[in-house]
Design a protein around this motif. Structure first.
Motif, PDB file in Angstrom:
ATOM      1  N   ARG A  40       0.714  -1.512   0.146  1.00  0.00           N
ATOM      2  CA  ARG A  40      -0.154  -0.018   0.123  1.00  0.00           C
ATOM      3  C   ARG A  40       1.046   1.202  -0.123  1.00  0.00           C
ATOM      4  NH1 ARG A  40      -5.490   1.102   1.226  1.00  0.00           N
ATOM      5  NH2 ARG A  40      -5.682  -0.780   1.575  1.00  0.00           N
ATOM      6  N   ASP A  41       0.664   1.743  -1.024  1.00  0.00           N
ATOM      7  CA  ASP A  41       1.106   3.001  -0.670  1.00  0.00           C
ATOM      8  C   ASP A  41       1.069   4.267   0.276  1.00  0.00           C
ATOM      9  OD1 ASP A  41       2.763   6.176  -1.455  1.00  0.00           O
ATOM     10  OD2 ASP A  41       1.727   5.487  -3.622  1.00  0.00           O
ATOM     11  N   GLU A  75       0.870   7.325   0.982  1.00  0.00           N
ATOM     12  CA  GLU A  75       0.883   8.388   0.666  1.00  0.00           C
ATOM     13  C   GLU A  75      -0.525   8.524  -0.459  1.00  0.00           C
ATOM     14  OE1 GLU A  75       3.635  10.060  -2.272  1.00  0.00           O
ATOM     15  OE2 GLU A  75       5.094  10.761  -0.258  1.00  0.00           O
ATOM     16  N   THR A  76      -1.078   7.469  -1.148  1.00  0.00           N
ATOM     17  CA  THR A  76      -1.848   7.799  -2.165  1.00  0.00           C
ATOM     18  C   THR A  76      -3.154   6.329  -1.106  1.00  0.00           C
ATOM     19  OG1 THR A  76      -1.305   6.211  -3.347  1.00  0.00           O
ATOM     20  CG2 THR A  76      -0.977   8.700  -3.918  1.00  0.00           C
ATOM     21  N   THR A 121      -0.143  -0.740  -4.669  1.00  0.00           N
ATOM     22  CA  THR A 121       0.908  -1.273  -5.861  1.00  0.00           C
ATOM     23  C   THR A 121       1.111  -2.495  -6.216  1.00  0.00           C
ATOM     24  OG1 THR A 121       2.727  -0.479  -4.693  1.00  0.00           O
ATOM     25  CG2 THR A 121       1.702   1.288  -5.720  1.00  0.00           C
TER      26      THR A 121
END
Length: 393
Positions: free
Chosen positions: A117-118, A120-121, A125
């Motif tokens: 999991r990113d 920031e967003t 991924t």
């Protein structure tokens, strides 16, 4: 020395056939070929002209392959079962590779995904896990199934060994292989067209034939019924009738209910055409002679009248089947047709109603591509049959 008095022998020049004779020979050959074609049956002439329509022939074999894969034996061609779940949801399609991370040439294989999991967003991924290769094997031993309700087997056309997995077009919200579910969905969506068209064909031929052959009060009643059905907007009527199906019904009962509903709306156009054909044919000599021998009405319809425009009926069927498939897909997509646990193309497309899901997981639209291919193939086959239906032209 030669005798000057001796006469030279008379030389006879070879006689050349006139050009007209060769032309007559070619004309006779053409006439013989034309007579041979005229002696062929109408069906042979239709098939011959249909083979010249390349796009129609390609579409025909495309439909044959799709019906073999999706209707005849989806359990064998699908790598997994329709309800087999994996741990990862919304997994993107696996990429088939022939060159590994070290640059070596290998047999076709796949890498598994590393899901992160990113921060920031907050979106997931996926990166390939190059530590383990999973070769794609033909005639792979996987999950067990019962083919046609008779043969128990675990043989699949292709697959990878556990713990690896191969999702050609990704997974859905519950981690189920979308390719396998699409193949299984074709069994329902592609057969509902044939069943519905068969029912509408019987209704159209029977009611349209009675209307055109008998006439009078029977004709007036049937035509008023057709006009009343055609005056009602189809989509709202489909929604109302499909919503009336009880929620407590089983999947099989809902399937047949939707098929009957679609058939009740599709026979009116064919009945109108059959009526007009019968009106133009009922005064022919062979029909009058059959009536003179007190032939039953159903015999007149089935033996004497229907075969005279059978080519039109075949073309009409090839164009009506995709309309049935689109109708079932639309109803199921709107949530008033087939419902889970039934697997159909419309049910699979329900997950693509959200624009956010389509943007993040575009592979959810894959069942829609199958619908497009099937509808276009049926339309091209119908065009080819329409062009070949009049071989004497």
């Amino acid at each position: 020395m030669t005798d000057p008095g001796r006469e030279k022998p008379l030389e006879i020049a070879p006689v050349k056939e006139p050009v007209a004779a060769a032309a007559d020979t070619d004309a006779l050959a053409a006439d013989d070929q034309g007579a041979h074609r005229a002696a062929e049956t109408q069906w042979r002439l239709i098939i011959r002209r249909f083979r010249r329509h390349r796009l129609a022939v390609i579409s025909f074999w495309t439909l044959v392959v799709m019906y073999i894969v999706g209707v005849a034996a989806p359990e064998f061609f699908a790598p997994y079962g329709a309800w087999t779940e994996f741990d990862d949801t919304y997994l993107p399609p696996h990429e088939v590779r022939i060159i590994d991370a070290e640059g070596n040439l290998r047999a076709p294989f796949v890498y598994d995904w590393i899901k992160e999991r990113d921060p920031e967003t907050w979106q997931f991924t996926y990166t390939p896990d190059t530590s383990v290769r999973y070769p794609i094997k033909l005639f792979h031993r996987g999950g067990e199934y019962v083919l046609w309700g008779l043969f128990k087997s675990d043989l699949h056309l292709f697959g990878v060994d556990a713990p690896g997995k191969y999702n050609m077009i990704g997974t859905d919200a519950l981690g189920r292989d979308l390719l396998s579910r699409t193949i299984h969905a074709c069994r329902v969506s592609l057969t509902i067209g044939f069943v519905g068209v068969f029912i509408s064909l019987i209704l159209g031929l029977l009611l349209g034939g009675l209307s055109g052959l008998i006439g009078g009060v029977v004709d007036d009643i049937i035509q008023r019924i057709i006009e009343a059905l055609q005056a009602i907007p189809q989509l709202p009527l489909w929604l109302a009738l499909a919503a009336a199906v009880p929620r407590s019904w089983s999947a099989v009962e809902v399937y047949f209910a939707i098929t009957v509903i679609l058939s009740l709306m599709a026979w009116t156009g064919l009945a109108r055409v059959v009526r007009s054909k019968f009106i133009s044919l009922r005064e022919e000599d062979y029909v009058t002679a059959a009536r003179g021998y007190n032939a039953p009405t159903m015999t007149l319809i089935g033996r004497h009248l229907v075969p005279n425009f059978m080519s039109y009926i075949i073309v009409s069927l090839t164009l009506a089947i995709p309309a049935m498939i689109l109708a079932e897909t639309s109803l199921s997509f709107l949530g008033v047709g087939l419902r889970p646990p039934v697997v159909s193309l419309g049910v699979l497309l329900q997950k693509a109603q959200s624009f956010q899901n389509v943007q993040l997981f575009p592979w959810l639209l894959s069942p829609g591509l199958v619908v497009v291919v099937v509808v276009l193939a049926f339309n091209f086959v119908g065009d080819g049959l329409r062009d070949a239906a009049d071989p004497y032209k």
